[in-house]
Each structure stands twice: as structure tokens, then as C-alpha cells.
Scaffold this motif. Structure first.
Motif, PDB file in Angstrom:
ATOM      1  N   SER A 188       0.291  -1.142  -0.252  1.00  0.00           N
ATOM      2  CA  SER A 188       0.086  -0.138   0.022  1.00  0.00           C
ATOM      3  C   SER A 188       0.899   1.390   0.056  1.00  0.00           C
ATOM      4  O   SER A 188       2.114   1.144   0.674  1.00  0.00           O
ATOM      5  N   LYS A 189       0.500   2.509  -0.168  1.00  0.00           N
ATOM      6  CA  LYS A 189       0.709   3.836  -0.321  1.00  0.00           C
ATOM      7  C   LYS A 189       1.218   3.880   1.011  1.00  0.00           C
ATOM      8  O   LYS A 189       2.159   4.861   1.306  1.00  0.00           O
ATOM      9  N   THR A 190       0.685   3.754   2.782  1.00  0.00           N
ATOM     10  CA  THR A 190       0.709   4.073   3.129  1.00  0.00           C
ATOM     11  C   THR A 190       2.127   3.666   3.988  1.00  0.00           C
ATOM     12  O   THR A 190       3.112   4.052   4.552  1.00  0.00           O
ATOM     13  N   PHE A 191       1.965   2.320   3.732  1.00  0.00           N
ATOM     14  CA  PHE A 191       3.487   1.962   4.019  1.00  0.00           C
ATOM     15  C   PHE A 191       4.989   1.906   3.722  1.00  0.00           C
ATOM     16  O   PHE A 191       5.853   2.398   4.392  1.00  0.00           O
ATOM     17  N   PHE A 192       4.548   2.670   2.029  1.00  0.00           N
ATOM     18  CA  PHE A 192       5.907   3.079   1.524  1.00  0.00           C
ATOM     19  C   PHE A 192       6.093   4.783   2.320  1.00  0.00           C
ATOM     20  O   PHE A 192       6.637   4.897   1.926  1.00  0.00           O
ATOM     21  N   ILE A 193       4.935   4.964   2.560  1.00  0.00           N
ATOM     22  CA  ILE A 193       5.229   6.661   2.935  1.00  0.00           C
ATOM     23  C   ILE A 193       5.902   6.711   4.788  1.00  0.00           C
ATOM     24  O   ILE A 193       6.988   7.147   4.452  1.00  0.00           O
ATOM     25  N   GLN A 194       5.240   5.869   5.266  1.00  0.00           N
ATOM     26  CA  GLN A 194       5.905   4.792   6.492  1.00  0.00           C
ATOM     27  C   GLN A 194       7.490   5.107   6.380  1.00  0.00           C
ATOM     28  O   GLN A 194       8.254   5.294   7.136  1.00  0.00           O
ATOM     29  N   MET A 195       7.639   3.906   5.443  1.00  0.00           N
ATOM     30  CA  MET A 195       9.060   3.394   5.136  1.00  0.00           C
ATOM     31  C   MET A 195       9.691   4.647   5.239  1.00  0.00           C
ATOM     32  O   MET A 195      11.163   5.145   5.603  1.00  0.00           O
ATOM     33  N   ALA A 196       9.742   5.809   3.555  1.00  0.00           N
ATOM     34  CA  ALA A 196      10.387   7.014   3.605  1.00  0.00           C
ATOM     35  C   ALA A 196      10.720   8.056   5.109  1.00  0.00           C
ATOM     36  O   ALA A 196      11.343   8.443   5.296  1.00  0.00           O
ATOM     37  N   ILE A 197       9.385   7.554   5.672  1.00  0.00           N
ATOM     38  CA  ILE A 197       9.777   9.257   6.910  1.00  0.00           C
ATOM     39  C   ILE A 197      10.529   8.145   7.985  1.00  0.00           C
ATOM     40  O   ILE A 197      11.443   8.680   8.106  1.00  0.00           O
ATOM     41  N   ALA A 198      10.862   6.713   8.012  1.00  0.00           N
ATOM     42  CA  ALA A 198      11.790   6.351   8.573  1.00  0.00           C
ATOM     43  C   ALA A 198      13.243   5.993   8.781  1.00  0.00           C
ATOM     44  O   ALA A 198      13.978   7.000   9.328  1.00  0.00           O
ATOM     45  N   ILE A 199      13.436   5.947   6.995  1.00  0.00           N
ATOM     46  CA  ILE A 199      14.622   6.169   6.531  1.00  0.00           C
ATOM     47  C   ILE A 199      15.121   7.045   6.622  1.00  0.00           C
ATOM     48  O   ILE A 199      16.195   8.004   7.502  1.00  0.00           O
ATOM     49  N   ALA A 200      14.001   8.661   6.422  1.00  0.00           N
ATOM     50  CA  ALA A 200      14.595   9.987   6.748  1.00  0.00           C
ATOM     51  C   ALA A 200      15.774  10.238   8.184  1.00  0.00           C
ATOM     52  O   ALA A 200      15.615  10.756   7.998  1.00  0.00           O
ATOM     53  N   SER A 201      14.297   9.739   9.158  1.00  0.00           N
ATOM     54  CA  SER A 201      14.255   9.679   9.986  1.00  0.00           C
ATOM     55  C   SER A 201      15.668   9.705  10.551  1.00  0.00           C
ATOM     56  O   SER A 201      16.630  10.430  11.488  1.00  0.00           O
ATOM     57  N   VAL A 202      16.029   8.324  10.323  1.00  0.00           N
ATOM     58  CA  VAL A 202      17.633   7.672  10.703  1.00  0.00           C
ATOM     59  C   VAL A 202      18.492   8.728   9.909  1.00  0.00           C
ATOM     60  O   VAL A 202      19.698   8.613  10.859  1.00  0.00           O
ATOM     61  N   LEU A 203      18.261   8.747   8.246  1.00  0.00           N
ATOM     62  CA  LEU A 203      19.904   9.431   8.206  1.00  0.00           C
ATOM     63  C   LEU A 203      20.285  10.959   8.778  1.00  0.00           C
ATOM     64  O   LEU A 203      20.679  11.581   8.668  1.00  0.00           O
ATOM     65  N   VAL A 204      18.581  11.870   8.825  1.00  0.00           N
ATOM     66  CA  VAL A 204      18.982  12.933   9.659  1.00  0.00           C
ATOM     67  C   VAL A 204      19.221  13.355  11.321  1.00  0.00           C
ATOM     68  O   VAL A 204      20.137  13.540  11.505  1.00  0.00           O
ATOM     69  N   PHE A 205      18.788  11.485  12.176  1.00  0.00           N
ATOM     70  CA  PHE A 205      19.388  11.157  13.062  1.00  0.00           C
ATOM     71  C   PHE A 205      20.666  10.843  12.996  1.00  0.00           C
ATOM     72  O   PHE A 205      21.636  11.234  13.824  1.00  0.00           O
ATOM     73  N   GLY A 206      21.148  10.326  11.568  1.00  0.00           N
ATOM     74  CA  GLY A 206      22.249   9.914  11.628  1.00  0.00           C
ATOM     75  C   GLY A 206      23.690  11.397  11.773  1.00  0.00           C
ATOM     76  O   GLY A 206      24.595  11.342  11.798  1.00  0.00           O
ATOM     77  N   TYR A 207      22.860  11.553  10.533  1.00  0.00           N
ATOM     78  CA  TYR A 207      23.940  13.103  10.306  1.00  0.00           C
ATOM     79  C   TYR A 207      23.720  14.065  11.776  1.00  0.00           C
ATOM     80  O   TYR A 207      24.844  14.422  11.999  1.00  0.00           O
ATOM     81  N   LEU A 208      22.853  14.472  12.466  1.00  0.00           N
ATOM     82  CA  LEU A 208      23.108  15.343  13.762  1.00  0.00           C
ATOM     83  C   LEU A 208      23.936  14.238  14.856  1.00  0.00           C
ATOM     84  O   LEU A 208      24.580  15.273  15.508  1.00  0.00           O
ATOM     85  N   PHE A 209      24.114  12.773  15.011  1.00  0.00           N
ATOM     86  CA  PHE A 209      24.820  12.998  15.676  1.00  0.00           C
ATOM     87  C   PHE A 209      26.299  12.319  15.299  1.00  0.00           C
ATOM     88  O   PHE A 209      27.078  13.229  16.269  1.00  0.00           O
ATOM     89  N   MET A 210      26.874  12.940  14.432  1.00  0.00           N
ATOM     90  CA  MET A 210      27.762  13.344  13.426  1.00  0.00           C
ATOM     91  C   MET A 210      28.540  14.308  13.371  1.00  0.00           C
ATOM     92  O   MET A 210      29.572  14.701  13.867  1.00  0.00           O
ATOM     93  N   HIS A 211      27.370  15.164  13.501  1.00  0.00           N
ATOM     94  CA  HIS A 211      27.827  16.669  13.586  1.00  0.00           C
ATOM     95  C   HIS A 211      28.279  16.966  15.251  1.00  0.00           C
ATOM     96  O   HIS A 211      28.456  17.521  15.773  1.00  0.00           O
ATOM     97  N   TRP A 212      27.523  16.480  16.607  1.00  0.00           N
ATOM     98  CA  TRP A 212      27.479  16.348  17.510  1.00  0.00           C
ATOM     99  C   TRP A 212      28.855  16.228  18.512  1.00  0.00           C
ATOM    100  O   TRP A 212      29.920  16.200  18.698  1.00  0.00           O
TER     101      TRP A 212
END
Length: 206
Positions: free
Chosen positions: A9-33
Motif C-alpha cells: 500500500s501507499k501508506t506503507f511506503f510513506i511510513q518507510m520513507a519517513i523512517a529512513i529519512a528520520s534515520v538519516l537525519v538522526f545520523g547526520y545530527l549525531f555525527m555533527h555533535w
């Protein structure tokens, strides 16, 4: 909705995209810190402190947000000004972090003195290492007639005779008088006066 339908479903792919984006953002912020807290990439090149006075060292390191620790003084080196830096650790050119301590050693105010060892009747090969171990240097070599070749017969400094126990400055050049080995047993025998030949005494019959 079945699992298969949900996974496609479209909902699953949207949630997967949000999860991946969250991991990338968190990783970037962690490395910056992490980079910020460890001061990664911000390194200071250690300057060459040799021949600088302690006050000059302090001023130079203050400009670079570095500190120094004076360890001790070393034997006087004539190539360096008095009370100037002779050794440093880390060496010049090394990369260090802010507030790193640089350990330095200062040139002493003058030559220290040492006592002349007893080298009389020592061989030349024994004498030279002994002098060097005391911070002295080999000077001019002269020879005089003596049975033992390269045997030390005397020592002097700037033309003045030295005796064992005399004090001299380190780095002094000690002149040595050595035996040339040319006085041998045969020469000693030759030096003994020859016995006079016996003269015949007239017989009573004559």
C-alpha cells in the motif's frame, strides 16, 4: 487489510520513507555533535620553539591556545643562546588539539665542569671513549719516545698541563701526549757502554 495488501500500500511506503529519512537525519545530527564535542578537524601545528626564550615561548603558545611545561635544563650547548629552548615534545610540525601542553627543556647558563680522569698509561683506544663519556673532546695528539706505543703519557689544555682530578669545562678539547713505541729492547741494549777489551799482561819470561 491483509499484510500483503499493507506491504504494497501507499501508506506503507510513506511510513518507510519517513523512517529512513528520520534515520538519516538522526545520523547526520549525531555525527555533527560528535565532531563538535571531539573538536575533530580542528588541529594546531606545533611551532618550532628552539632557541626561543621562555617568555617568547609563552607568548607564541598563547596565540595558538597552547600551553607549555618546563621540564628541566640540559648541559650547556654553545650553539643555543643561554636559557633558550633546546628540546621540545611534541616536535615542531606535529598536529595537536587546543590546550595541549608542549614540554620543553632549557639550555643551562654555562658550561658545567668535570674532573679529568686518570688516563696516564692508558691506551689511546681506552682514553678517547673515557673523555667522550664525560662530555670532553679529543684534541691534538703529539708523540714522544716511549716503549709503550699509543700509551698516554700526559694531558694538556691550551698548552697547560693537566693532572688527574683537575676541573675543566665540558666540551673542552684535551690534548694527549702518547708514546711512539720506538724505544725498544734493542735500543736499550745498544745504549749500554761496550766492555773494554782486555789487554794482555807481559809474562815474566819476557
Amino acid at each position: 487489510m491483509s499484510l500483503k495488501q499493507y506491504l504494497t500500500s501507499k501508506t506503507f511506503f510513506i511510513q518507510m520513507a519517513i523512517a529512513i529519512a528520520s534515520v538519516l537525519v538522526f545520523g547526520y545530527l549525531f555525527m555533527h555533535w560528535l565532531t563538535y564535542t571531539t573538536d575533530h578537524g580542528h588541529e594546531i601545528t606545533v611551532p618550532d620553539l628552539r632557541k626561543l626564550s621562555e617568555q617568547q615561548v609563552e607568548d607564541k603558545l598563547d596565540e595558538l591556545d597552547l600551553d607549555y611545561v618546563l621540564l628541566d635544563s640540559v648541559d650547556y650547548k654553545k650553539d643555543y643562546p643561554k636559557h633558550s629552548v633546546v628540546e621540545q615534545d611534541p616536535p615542531a610540525g606535529a598536529k595537536v588539539k587546543e590546550d595541549r601542553k608542549i614540554y620543553i627543556k632549557i639550555n643551562s647558563s654555562g658550561f658545567t665542569t668535570v674532573r679529568i680522569p686518570n688516563l696516564i698509561e692508558k691506551t689511546y683506544r681506552q682514553a678517547v671513549p673515557t673523555l667522550k663519556s664525560l662530555g670532553l673532546e679529543e684534541g691534538k695528539i703529539t708523540y714522544k719516545p716511549y716503549l709503550g706505543k699509543d700509551m698516554v703519557l700526559g694531558m694538556s689544555l691550551n698548552g697547560k698541563k693537566l693532572n688527574p682530578g683537575d676541573k675543566v669545562f665540558k666540551s673542552s678539547k684535551i690534548d694527549l701526549i702518547l708514546g711512539d713505541g720506538k724505544v725498544g729492547f734493542e735500543e736499550e741494549v745498544d745504549s749500554v757502554p761496550a766492555a773494554k777489551p782486555e789487554t794482555a799482561t807481559p809474562s815474566e819470561d819476557e
